[in-house]
Design a protein around this motif. Structure first.
Motif, PDB file in Angstrom:
ATOM      1  N   ASN A 262       0.834  -1.339  -0.379  1.00  0.00           N
ATOM      2  CA  ASN A 262       0.103   0.422   0.102  1.00  0.00           C
ATOM      3  C   ASN A 262       0.821   1.293  -0.153  1.00  0.00           C
ATOM      4  O   ASN A 262       0.939   2.505  -0.384  1.00  0.00           O
ATOM      5  N   SER A 263       1.912   0.984   0.407  1.00  0.00           N
ATOM      6  CA  SER A 263       2.831   2.324   0.776  1.00  0.00           C
ATOM      7  C   SER A 263       4.252   2.073  -0.382  1.00  0.00           C
ATOM      8  O   SER A 263       4.776   3.653  -0.327  1.00  0.00           O
TER       9      SER A 263
ATOM     10  N   ILE B 176      17.772   1.136  -3.016  1.00  0.00           N
ATOM     11  CA  ILE B 176      17.257   2.265  -3.546  1.00  0.00           C
ATOM     12  C   ILE B 176      15.472   1.943  -3.641  1.00  0.00           C
ATOM     13  O   ILE B 176      14.922   0.547  -3.294  1.00  0.00           O
ATOM     14  N   ALA B 177      14.997   2.979  -3.239  1.00  0.00           N
ATOM     15  CA  ALA B 177      13.242   2.478  -3.285  1.00  0.00           C
ATOM     16  C   ALA B 177      12.092   3.263  -3.131  1.00  0.00           C
ATOM     17  O   ALA B 177      12.865   4.941  -3.152  1.00  0.00           O
ATOM     18  N   SER B 178      11.275   3.649  -3.499  1.00  0.00           N
ATOM     19  CA  SER B 178      10.184   4.368  -4.100  1.00  0.00           C
ATOM     20  C   SER B 178       8.879   4.367  -3.290  1.00  0.00           C
ATOM     21  O   SER B 178       8.321   3.384  -3.146  1.00  0.00           O
ATOM     22  N   LYS B 179       7.850   4.856  -3.315  1.00  0.00           N
ATOM     23  CA  LYS B 179       6.537   4.991  -2.191  1.00  0.00           C
ATOM     24  C   LYS B 179       5.968   5.330  -3.434  1.00  0.00           C
ATOM     25  O   LYS B 179       5.846   5.875  -4.149  1.00  0.00           O
ATOM     26  N   GLN B 180       4.705   4.136  -2.597  1.00  0.00           N
ATOM     27  CA  GLN B 180       3.824   4.995  -3.390  1.00  0.00           C
ATOM     28  C   GLN B 180       3.175   6.875  -3.183  1.00  0.00           C
ATOM     29  O   GLN B 180       3.409   6.761  -2.751  1.00  0.00           O
ATOM     30  N   SER B 181       2.208   7.315  -4.217  1.00  0.00           N
ATOM     31  CA  SER B 181       2.286   8.819  -4.562  1.00  0.00           C
ATOM     32  C   SER B 181       1.475   8.914  -3.118  1.00  0.00           C
ATOM     33  O   SER B 181       1.150  10.323  -2.411  1.00  0.00           O
ATOM     34  N   THR B 182       0.836   8.014  -2.091  1.00  0.00           N
ATOM     35  CA  THR B 182       0.332   8.032  -1.241  1.00  0.00           C
ATOM     36  C   THR B 182       0.222   8.186   0.618  1.00  0.00           C
ATOM     37  O   THR B 182       0.339   8.604   1.072  1.00  0.00           O
TER      38      THR B 182
ATOM     39  N   TYR C 208       5.491   5.090   4.957  1.00  0.00           N
ATOM     40  CA  TYR C 208       4.233   5.322   6.519  1.00  0.00           C
ATOM     41  C   TYR C 208       3.424   5.725   5.499  1.00  0.00           C
ATOM     42  O   TYR C 208       3.786   7.181   4.634  1.00  0.00           O
ATOM     43  N   THR C 209       2.048   5.608   5.366  1.00  0.00           N
ATOM     44  CA  THR C 209       0.536   6.711   4.695  1.00  0.00           C
ATOM     45  C   THR C 209       0.253   6.198   6.220  1.00  0.00           C
ATOM     46  O   THR C 209      -0.699   6.022   7.027  1.00  0.00           O
ATOM     47  N   ASP C 210      -0.737   7.859   6.422  1.00  0.00           N
ATOM     48  CA  ASP C 210      -1.708   8.155   7.611  1.00  0.00           C
ATOM     49  C   ASP C 210      -0.687   7.683   8.679  1.00  0.00           C
ATOM     50  O   ASP C 210      -1.465   7.429   9.982  1.00  0.00           O
ATOM     51  N   GLY C 211       0.437   7.221   8.620  1.00  0.00           N
ATOM     52  CA  GLY C 211       0.943   6.925  10.287  1.00  0.00           C
ATOM     53  C   GLY C 211       0.840   4.788  10.882  1.00  0.00           C
ATOM     54  O   GLY C 211       1.280   5.109  11.354  1.00  0.00           O
ATOM     55  N   VAL C 212       0.496   4.590   9.254  1.00  0.00           N
ATOM     56  CA  VAL C 212       0.455   3.660   9.781  1.00  0.00           C
ATOM     57  C   VAL C 212       1.943   3.350   8.596  1.00  0.00           C
ATOM     58  O   VAL C 212       2.303   2.764   7.771  1.00  0.00           O
ATOM     59  N   ALA C 213       2.689   2.250   9.726  1.00  0.00           N
ATOM     60  CA  ALA C 213       3.819   1.454   9.216  1.00  0.00           C
ATOM     61  C   ALA C 213       3.920   0.317   7.615  1.00  0.00           C
ATOM     62  O   ALA C 213       2.798  -0.529   8.272  1.00  0.00           O
ATOM     63  N   GLU C 214       4.268   0.660   6.738  1.00  0.00           N
ATOM     64  CA  GLU C 214       4.304  -0.600   6.322  1.00  0.00           C
ATOM     65  C   GLU C 214       6.067  -1.442   6.026  1.00  0.00           C
ATOM     66  O   GLU C 214       7.430  -0.328   5.607  1.00  0.00           O
TER      67      GLU C 214
END
Length: 134
Positions: free
Chosen positions: A39-40, A60-66, A122-128
């Motif tokens: 999700n993240s 190297i890592a990238s995050k989802q836009s959200t 992190y998305t809205d404080g939720v760690a992945e």
């Protein structure tokens, strides 16, 4: 000094090319294939290049836009006496763009090394979390 910079840039270029050619999809798998559903986190890649005994790992890592942010720790281990022994690590965190974590270490000829890249987004404080190694 110029040689070390060249090795770092070469390592970064190789990883970026690898990420563009092979990325982990977060889409729904078809035909009952098993794939990570993040999700993240969007993509992760880790590599290690040696120039003689100079080791240059790169994560190297990238995050989802959200996602709000992404951070990573790149850890080096040496295989000594039938066990993996901690050598060193590096850390970085970004809120925009692509996360890159790199460093240098002096290796010993004949010893096996591995780079482990632990990533948290992190998305809205939720760690992945995810962990890849090379």
């Amino acid at each position: 000094m110029k040689h070390k910079t060249f090795i770092r840039l070469l390592c970064l270029l190789i990883c970026l090319l690898m990420m563009s050619a092979v990325s982990v999809s977060a889409a729904v798998p078809s035909d009952d294939a098993i794939m990570p559903l993040w999700n993240s986190i969007a993509e992760i890649e880790v590599s290690i290049v040696f120039d003689g005994t100079l080791g240059v790992p790169l994560g190297i890592a990238s995050k989802q836009s959200t996602a709000d942010s992404i951070e990573g720790t790149l850890t080096i281990y040496a295989y000594v006496d039938d066990e993996w022994v901690y050598v060193t690590h590096w850390y970085n965190k970004v809120t925009q763009g692509t996360l890159a974590v790199t460093g240098e270490f002096d290796g010993v000829s004949g010893i096996r090394y591995k780079a482990v890249f632990d990533v948290v987004a992190y998305t809205d404080g939720v760690a992945e979390t995810a962990s890849f190694y090379h």
